[in-house]
Design a protein around this motif. Structure first.
Motif, short mmCIF file in Angstrom:
data_model
loop_
_atom_site.label_atom_id
_atom_site.label_comp_id
_atom_site.label_asym_id
_atom_site.label_seq_id
_atom_site.Cartn_x
_atom_site.Cartn_y
_atom_site.Cartn_z
N HIS A 130 55.61 14.42 -114.53
CA HIS A 130 55.60 12.98 -114.82
C HIS A 130 56.81 12.72 -115.72
CE1 HIS A 130 53.78 8.98 -115.75
NE2 HIS A 130 54.46 9.15 -116.87
N HIS A 169 51.00 3.00 -112.52
CA HIS A 169 51.75 4.18 -112.98
C HIS A 169 53.10 3.76 -113.55
CE1 HIS A 169 53.94 8.04 -112.16
NE2 HIS A 169 52.85 8.50 -112.72
N HIS A 207 52.95 18.72 -110.78
CA HIS A 207 54.02 17.72 -110.68
C HIS A 207 54.56 17.42 -112.06
CE1 HIS A 207 50.65 15.09 -111.79
NE2 HIS A 207 51.51 14.13 -112.08
N ASP A 213 56.70 10.38 -110.52
CA ASP A 213 56.15 11.72 -110.37
C ASP A 213 57.00 12.51 -109.39
OD1 ASP A 213 53.95 11.50 -112.05
OD2 ASP A 213 52.71 10.61 -110.48
N ARG A 218 47.29 2.77 -108.28
CA ARG A 218 46.65 3.96 -107.72
C ARG A 218 45.15 3.98 -107.92
NH1 ARG A 218 50.72 8.67 -109.98
NH2 ARG A 218 52.41 8.31 -108.50
ZN LIG Z 1 52.65 10.48 -113.31
#
Ligand SMILES: [Zn+2]
Length: 226
Positions: free
Chosen positions: A186, A94, A184, A98, A73
């Motif tokens: 994680h 990542h 969000h 998510d 990302r």
């Molecule tokens: Zn995340």
């Protein structure tokens, strides 16, 4: 072997956000550098990113945008917390999944477990309020991490307290407390916490990818979203 245990720990789709969201209301999104919709300008403004995601969900009759395991990302370029002198040391891969949905959405434990640790991680771009559970299944111990929670989620938590599958353990935090992201969850599996409490890297670098790939198996082994 652990992948097999994780896969068998749940039998069907197992949510970690609001159980009223149906499996068919999950929509896979690309948050990688390849998604040109995600301009640095949008990512600098959580409310704009949130609106982008909500519009995308509405167009697709969905409730939760999800994805990101081992995704590379550019999102992290905005924060010094993730930077390094060279490209291979820069943290931009990542390590969890998510689940993008509105602030205050309920967060559920997918499995039996107990509270391992929790704390507020306050760096810019960090998790904000974070909870880690420990699970002991078939002789194996592993952990699940829940990041970007509301502050109230950590009130009245006690290390060692038991949690059950489907139990509400937290709620999603707003941008003001979650490290300045669109709301969000994680969610990350971590085998060895390597001495961490209430925190563990959610983003790795190319240099550390092989280590993290093994220590942080694919969350979808438990969630079974697809
Ligand atoms: Zn995340």
């Amino acid at each position: 072997m652990l992948d097999d245990i994780l896969h068998k720990a749940t039998r069907i789709f197992t949510p970690v956000v609001d159980a009223t969201f149906l499996q068919e209301e999950y929509f896979a999104i690309d948050m990688s550098s390849a998604n040109l919709d995600l301009t640095m300008d949008m990512l600098a403004k959580p409310e704009v990113h949130h609106q982008y995601l909500q519009d995308l969900l509405q167009r697709n009759s969905a409730k939760v945008a999800y994805g990101g395991y081992l995704e590379r990302r550019s999102l992290y370029d905005r924060s010094n917390y993730f930077q390094a002198k060279d490209d291979k040391g820069k943290r931009n891969i990542h390590l969890g999944v998510d689940l993008w949905c509105p602030a205050n959405t309920k967060v559920l434990s997918p499995l039996n477990g107990k509270v391992h640790s929790f704390q507020i991680n306050k760096n810019f771009g960090d998790y904000g309020p974070t909870l880690i559970l420990q699970h002991d299944i078939s002789g194996y111990t592993f952990h699940t991490l829940y990041g970007h929670l509301s502050e109230a989620s950590l009130e009245n938590k006690v290390v060692g307290q038991n949690v059950h599958p489907g139990e509400v353990i937290a709620a999603l935090g707003a941008s003001e407390v979650n490290g300045e992201y669109a709301p969000h969850l994680h969610f990350q599996i971590i085998v060895d916490l390597e001495g961490n409490h209430g925190d563990y890297p959610g983003v790795g670098s190319q240099n550390t990818l092989e280590h993290y790939r093994v220590n942080c198996p694919n969350p979808n082994l438990i969630l079974k979203i697809d």
